[in-house]
Design a protein around this motif. Sequence first.
Motif, PDB file in Angstrom:
ATOM      1  N   LEU A 155      -2.003  -5.383 -10.943  1.00  0.00           N
ATOM      2  CA  LEU A 155      -1.930  -5.954 -10.720  1.00  0.00           C
ATOM      3  C   LEU A 155      -2.513  -7.358 -11.027  1.00  0.00           C
ATOM      4  N   SER A 156      -3.969  -7.578 -12.079  1.00  0.00           N
ATOM      5  CA  SER A 156      -4.056  -8.849 -12.279  1.00  0.00           C
ATOM      6  C   SER A 156      -3.143  -9.946 -12.714  1.00  0.00           C
ATOM      7  N   ASN A 157      -1.826  -9.403 -13.076  1.00  0.00           N
ATOM      8  CA  ASN A 157      -0.770 -10.328 -13.504  1.00  0.00           C
ATOM      9  C   ASN A 157       0.700 -11.173 -12.201  1.00  0.00           C
ATOM     10  N   LEU A 158       0.087 -10.404 -10.922  1.00  0.00           N
ATOM     11  CA  LEU A 158      -0.224 -11.156  -9.561  1.00  0.00           C
ATOM     12  C   LEU A 158       0.214 -12.363  -9.278  1.00  0.00           C
ATOM     13  N   GLY A 159       0.448 -13.215  -8.637  1.00  0.00           N
ATOM     14  CA  GLY A 159       0.038 -13.975  -7.643  1.00  0.00           C
ATOM     15  C   GLY A 159      -0.778 -14.024  -6.872  1.00  0.00           C
ATOM     16  N   GLU A 160      -1.514 -15.040  -6.168  1.00  0.00           N
ATOM     17  CA  GLU A 160      -2.315 -14.888  -4.952  1.00  0.00           C
ATOM     18  C   GLU A 160      -0.835 -14.546  -3.607  1.00  0.00           C
ATOM     19  N   LEU A 182      -0.289  -9.946  -3.680  1.00  0.00           N
ATOM     20  CA  LEU A 182      -1.744  -9.432  -3.702  1.00  0.00           C
ATOM     21  C   LEU A 182      -1.348  -9.517  -2.164  1.00  0.00           C
ATOM     22  N   LYS A 183      -1.554 -10.873  -1.497  1.00  0.00           N
ATOM     23  CA  LYS A 183      -1.484 -11.117   0.324  1.00  0.00           C
ATOM     24  C   LYS A 183      -0.281  -9.456   0.220  1.00  0.00           C
ATOM     25  N   GLN A 184       0.482  -9.763  -0.070  1.00  0.00           N
ATOM     26  CA  GLN A 184       1.618  -9.421   0.472  1.00  0.00           C
ATOM     27  C   GLN A 184       1.684  -7.272   0.224  1.00  0.00           C
ATOM     28  N   LEU A 185       0.874  -7.377  -1.031  1.00  0.00           N
ATOM     29  CA  LEU A 185       0.145  -6.004  -0.993  1.00  0.00           C
ATOM     30  C   LEU A 185      -0.369  -5.860   0.039  1.00  0.00           C
ATOM     31  N   GLU A 186      -1.402  -6.412  -0.235  1.00  0.00           N
ATOM     32  CA  GLU A 186      -2.680  -6.131   1.112  1.00  0.00           C
ATOM     33  C   GLU A 186      -2.207  -5.734   2.029  1.00  0.00           C
TER      34      GLU A 186
END
Length: 303
Positions: A66-71, A74-78
């Motif tokens: 997940l550290s390779n994902l853009g902001e 990450l928001k979409q996942l959350e």
Amino acid sequence: MYFDSNIKLLRKRKNRTQDEVAGKLGMKRSTLSGYENRVAQPGLDVLLQFSDYYRIAVDTLLKVDLSNLGENQLKQLEQGEDVFLRGGNLRILASTVDSGNRENIELVPLKAQAGYTSGFADPEYISELQVFRLPFLSGQKKYRTFQLKGDSMLPIPEGSWVTGEYVLDWNILKTGEACVVLTMDEGIVFKIVENCIPEEGKLVLYSLNPFYEPYEVDINEIREIWKFVHYISHEIPDPVIPENQLVRTVAALKQDLDRLKLDMAPGISSARNHPQGVIPVSGSSPGTGAGPTGNPLSGSFQT
């Protein structure tokens, strides 16, 4: 396996302490610390606990860094937009950000499109693309701009720059939307989509140019979809005649045609070409005013 680093990242993004998260999950802080530091390995029941707590699929927690994902991703996942939870295939988007951690808009010109087909998921390749920003676009979404090839989407001119919004969940695409679609066979195409993914696992792609036939693309051939936002071009598209103006034009042409037919009628044509508008009748002489019977009407017709 990225479980340890992922749960630590997610906890910190929520600004939660180990004590707070451990309490929510019903475990000791030391146990959570062991998972985050890869000292202990979680069982299936623990994995499901973390999945429910963060609303992220177990597969994602285990297999995706997940550290390779853009902001934005990450928001979409959350927010629960994990395609593993929706029964799809996980799509990780390689992206770039500026010094303020804001998503860039990468430019994919024609000369780079062959490489994009194979390098779309490679962060190093994406980082080499030119970038820019458009202040009127949402900062909460991911955009990319592709240069248009061919004339299949006229009146949008060839060479135009089409900007699209990244689509994470393909099931929510609406039929009739214009999209940039990346497929392994055709590369980058810009088409109107008919979404048959929920029922048949495919898209039907249509061109604006009627000379091009629609065709189907299986979901397994698709790599990315970008929903159309706008385009930039140095050309002005050909004007489209409004329907009411077109009707008036056709009516005027019909009137002109009717007049032309009338002018070409034998009797009327002769009358217009004869001096003083008199049409001789068979058996009479021009200008006598009478035919063989002496009846004026049998000798000429006065117009």
